[in-house]
Design an enzyme around this catalytic site. Sequence first.
Site, PDB file in Angstrom:
ATOM      1  N   VAL A   1      41.184  46.381  37.748  1.00 39.84           N
ATOM      2  CA  VAL A   1      40.160  45.507  38.325  1.00 39.84           C
ATOM      3  C   VAL A   1      40.421  44.168  37.636  1.00 39.84           C
ATOM      4  CG1 VAL A   1      37.700  45.052  38.600  1.00 39.84           C
ATOM      5  CG2 VAL A   1      38.543  47.403  38.730  1.00 39.84           C
ATOM      6  N   PRO A   2      41.079  43.235  38.331  1.00 37.99           N
ATOM      7  CA  PRO A   2      41.737  42.098  37.683  1.00 37.99           C
ATOM      8  C   PRO A   2      40.820  40.961  37.219  1.00 37.99           C
ATOM      9  CG  PRO A   2      42.026  41.958  40.034  1.00 37.99           C
ATOM     10  CD  PRO A   2      41.315  43.268  39.777  1.00 37.99           C
ATOM     11  N   CYS A   3      40.056  41.222  36.187  1.00 39.70           N
ATOM     12  CA  CYS A   3      39.184  40.184  35.636  1.00 39.70           C
ATOM     13  C   CYS A   3      40.004  39.059  34.991  1.00 39.70           C
ATOM     14  CB  CYS A   3      38.187  40.790  34.647  1.00 39.70           C
ATOM     15  SG  CYS A   3      38.924  41.804  33.366  1.00 39.70           S
ATOM     16  N   HIS A   4      41.261  39.320  34.676  1.00 36.36           N
ATOM     17  CA  HIS A   4      42.120  38.283  34.098  1.00 36.36           C
ATOM     18  C   HIS A   4      42.412  37.165  35.100  1.00 36.36           C
ATOM     19  CE1 HIS A   4      44.839  41.268  35.922  1.00 36.36           C
ATOM     20  NE2 HIS A   4      45.632  40.244  36.179  1.00 36.36           N
ATOM     21  N   ARG A   5      42.108  37.373  36.363  1.00 39.08           N
ATOM     22  CA  ARG A   5      42.365  36.369  37.395  1.00 39.08           C
ATOM     23  C   ARG A   5      41.215  35.384  37.570  1.00 39.08           C
ATOM     24  NH1 ARG A   5      44.673  40.852  41.645  1.00 39.08           N
ATOM     25  NH2 ARG A   5      46.541  41.371  40.428  1.00 39.08           N
TER      26      ARG A   5
END
Length: 173
Positions: free
Chosen positions: A132-136
């Site tokens: 779940v790409p919270c780094h984006r």
Amino acid sequence: MKFPTTTVQTRWASPLGPMILAASPAGLVGTWFDGQRHLPDASAWPVQDDHPLLRDTAAQLGAYFAGTRDTFDVPLDLGSGTPFQQAVWQALLRIPRGQTLTYGRIARDLQRPDAMRAVGAAVGRNPVSVIVPCHRVLGASGALTGYAGGLDRKRHLLALEGADVAAATAKLF
């Protein structure tokens, strides 16, 4: 956050440091880097290194870090979050690889334009790092603000995905 009492775990050695992978009968409940903020106490979760979902998750993460996988197809169990957190995490899943959004944009997309800080808090509590790409998610100025796993990891993940953070900053609205 409250995780199912049936949660099981394994450890996986990622290129960015050791991770805990955790699953419930309904799906993947967590992927955390050692020392990550909001890391739950997993001491009561049995270790199941041969768990099929955890093995599949480790294989997909390995392919992602090797640059041979762009998306993940493991079932997720995001039920540990509030309805608002779950809505934010679902929004994160819609950010394509190599792209970025701001907290404010996510708040607007959720029809809650004044909820930027609440979005930021939900992003920070995302239990399924990388997948779940919270780094984006970037700050309003395009800054690499906050990442529960550390800004060095965030930079690495964005670089791995080919995200042009400078160009993303120029496109902010």
